[in-house]
Structure formats: C-alpha cells, structure tokens
Design a protein around this motif. Structure first.
Motif, mmCIF file in Angstrom:
data_model
loop_
_atom_site.group_PDB
_atom_site.id
_atom_site.type_symbol
_atom_site.label_atom_id
_atom_site.label_comp_id
_atom_site.label_asym_id
_atom_site.label_seq_id
_atom_site.Cartn_x
_atom_site.Cartn_y
_atom_site.Cartn_z
ATOM 1 N N ARG A 234 1.792 10.058 4.792
ATOM 2 C CA ARG A 234 2.312 8.748 5.139
ATOM 3 C C ARG A 234 1.623 7.992 6.278
ATOM 4 O O ARG A 234 1.149 6.956 6.219
ATOM 5 N N ARG B 102 2.608 1.266 3.557
ATOM 6 C CA ARG B 102 4.072 2.137 3.833
ATOM 7 C C ARG B 102 4.132 2.706 2.509
ATOM 8 O O ARG B 102 4.224 1.810 1.326
ATOM 9 N N ASP C 214 6.223 5.954 -0.332
ATOM 10 C CA ASP C 214 7.095 6.736 -0.636
ATOM 11 C C ASP C 214 6.448 7.920 -1.524
ATOM 12 O O ASP C 214 6.388 7.568 -2.566
ATOM 13 N N CYS D 233 2.480 8.497 -5.048
ATOM 14 C CA CYS D 233 2.885 7.694 -4.179
ATOM 15 C C CYS D 233 3.273 6.156 -4.600
ATOM 16 O O CYS D 233 2.496 6.044 -5.464
ATOM 17 N N ARG D 234 4.217 5.751 -4.126
ATOM 18 C CA ARG D 234 4.523 4.290 -4.567
ATOM 19 C C ARG D 234 4.418 3.459 -3.105
ATOM 20 O O ARG D 234 5.188 3.721 -2.066
ATOM 21 N N ARG E 204 5.754 0.546 -0.578
ATOM 22 C CA ARG E 204 7.065 -0.304 -0.155
ATOM 23 C C ARG E 204 6.806 -1.683 -0.243
ATOM 24 O O ARG E 204 5.499 -2.216 0.142
ATOM 25 N N GLY E 205 7.689 -2.407 -1.074
ATOM 26 C CA GLY E 205 7.587 -3.696 -0.940
ATOM 27 C C GLY E 205 6.726 -4.165 -1.910
ATOM 28 O O GLY E 205 6.635 -3.739 -2.865
ATOM 29 N N SER F 190 3.792 -4.737 -4.344
ATOM 30 C CA SER F 190 2.717 -3.705 -4.751
ATOM 31 C C SER F 190 1.179 -4.589 -4.731
ATOM 32 O O SER F 190 0.467 -3.808 -4.622
#
Length: 319
Positions: free
Chosen positions: A240, A250, A252, A276-277, A279-280, A282
């Motif tokens: 992270r 950021r 997840d 990971c993906r 946030r907000g 893409s």
C-alpha cells in the motif's frame, strides 16, 4: 555476452541475438526496448544497452566497420581495456594479451604464484609471462583464446583436470600438488537478500507496469510496481505504501499470490505479490514511466526474471 556468463548459457541467447540483429547497422537502428527483450533473461542488461550504443557509434563515426585502433575502440560504450585487447588480438591479430579470470588462474598455477588483486608484484610477474608468450607467437588471438578455453574447460577453479592438460608437465602447482592454492582464494562478501512487496494493479483485463530508470540495476526493464519491505512492516502494508509513493494510487489488495524466490548474481529477492484494485477512478493519470497495458500484452515487454515468474500465476487466476 560472455562477460560474467558461462558459454553454455550464452549460446542460445547469442544465436537468437544474431538472428534478430545480423549486422552492426541492424543493431544500431533497433529500439532499445527490442534489444532488451531479445536479451531478456541473460542478465547484466547494461551489456545490451552498451552493445546498442556502441553499434550506433560505430555506424556514425566508423562507417559501420569495427575500428582497429585501440584509442578508437576505447571510446565506444562498453569497451574497456580487456574487451579492446580481445577484439584487437582475435580480429586483427595484434600482439595484445587478454587477461581474464580463466587466464589468470592458468598462469597462477603454471608459475605457482598466489596472485591476488592486492598483490601487485605477483600479478605483474604473471602478466609478464603472458606478454612474453604473446610477443613471440604468430597468432596472438589463437593463443589468447586457447588460454581462456584451457581455464574454462580444463584448469577449472575446483578439481582441475590435470590429466587432460597439454601443459601439465611444466605446471609448478601440479608438480607441487598445490593446484587448489593457486590463485589465492578471494573473500566473497555475503550476498544480500531483499524482501519486496509487489502490486499487480488489475482492472478490466489491464494491469499497471512501470519502467526502471535506464541507468542502474536492471535498467530499462519493466516491472510490477512495489519496493522493499521496511522494518516493522507487513507485506500488505508495504505494498500500500509503495504504490502510494510511486504511483500516487490508493489500492485495496484483493489477495496475496504465492511468493517468488529468485537469485541474481549479486543479490537475491523474495517477491510478495498482491492482486490490487485502485480506489476511486481506475483511469487516474499515472507517472510518465508507468502505464496500463492489457494482460495479454505483458510478454511483449522486457521484464526482470523475478517478475516474469509471476506471469504463470496471473494466467491462472485472471484467465
């Protein structure tokens, strides 16, 4: 290619490289990324970058012909004293000694001189022997290659094959039964190991990769973003932090993939990869050296060996 790499490893890479770049002009015109891709897996990637830059200098300043003057060769990227002597003696029959590790071992045993880089006097005595031989032979290139081959295949670092050596009768180390003492063993520093957190940022069949700086370790190759795990961090915390610091993203972490172990020549790594993906949004803009690419295009880019070990697992979990 043979610098720091064994012949058996080099041969398939050499054949593939020559098929891709059959002449100096082909290599000079090739994009750096294509050269690195053809070189991929051989390591020491500065050699590939220097070959390409050297080919460009040869085409620009020497009409595409390898120069036969030492001063000209030494101005070409990647060519130092050793390589210049090898080229001039082998290709141009000039009386210059090639003094590599294999040759140093042969001569150290032949003369029973425990030469080390710190013992300049004994080093000089061994060099004098080689220089005398080179000055007296009609084929300096053949002699240099014979000594290098002898050191690689017969006068090996451990358990030399003295029964097959053509000069064993005049080898002082063999006569004294002290082959293992010459040359003096070098003290090798411990090989560092790094734990690295890696983020495979994935969405809609695309992943983020970033390009390493052209200079330095693994320069010009692409990799999944991440970095070293600091003291007190978990791999998840580290991934992270690294993705925020490197990409201003950021993320997840969705799941942890199997660890990857890989040993390079001067260090080893354990990669801790995470799916990971972001946030907000893409499509948030990435730094210039990073990009979104289709998962199916990953193998078009030159990657370090450790990163390439992740590909098969990605094919399994994302296909």
């Amino acid at each position: 290619m043979l610098q720091q790499t064994q012949v058996s490893t080099v041969i398939p890479y050499y054949e593939r490289f020559m098929r891709s770049f059959p002449t100096v002009r082909h290599l000079a015109k090739a994009p750096e990324q294509r050269v690195l891709k053809v070189w991929e897996g051989l390591g020491y990637y500065s050699r590939a970058r220097n070959l390409r830059q050297g080919a460009q200098v040869i085409c620009r300043k020497h009409g595409g012909e390898i120069p036969s003057e030492r001063t000209d060769l030494l101005r070409i990227p990647g060519i130092g004293e050793y390589t210049a002597s090898a080229i001039l003696s082998i290709a141009f029959n000039q009386h210059l000694p090639v003094y590599d590790g294999n040759v140093r071992r042969v001569l150290a045993r032949l003369t029973a001189q425990a030469a080390t880089p710190q013992n300049l006097r004994k080093q000089s005595r061994i060099r004098e022997v080689l220089e005398t031989w080179i000055a007296r032979t009609a084929s300096p290139g053949s002699l240099n290659q014979a000594l290098m081959e002898l050191g690689q295949t017969v006068c090996t670092p451990k358990s030399p094959h003295c029964d097959r050596c053509p000069i064993s009768r005049c080898c002082l180390a063999r006569i004294q039964g002290k082959q293992a003492l010459f040359p003096a063993p070098k003290k090798r520093p411990p090989v560092p190991h790094y734990n690295v957190a890696v983020g495979i940022i994935h969405i809609h069949g695309r992943v983020v990769i970033q390009k390493r700086p052209s200079s330095g370790l693994l320069g010009g190759l692409w990799e999944f973003p991440g970095g070293k795990i600091e003291a007190g961090e978990t791999p998840e915390t580290a991934v992270r932090r690294e993705l925020w610091e490197e990409l201003n993203l950021r993320v997840d972490p969705l799941s942890k993939l199997p660890k990857v172990e890989h040993a390079y020549s001067h260090f080893s790594v354990t990669l801790h990869p995470f799916l990971c993906r972001p946030r907000g949004r893409s499509r948030r803009p990435l730094p210039q050296r990073a990009r979104w690419v289709p998962l199916t295009d990953l193998r078009r880019f030159p990657f370090p060996s450790a990163n390439r070990k992740i590909f098969a697992e990605l094919d399994r979990v994302l296909s």
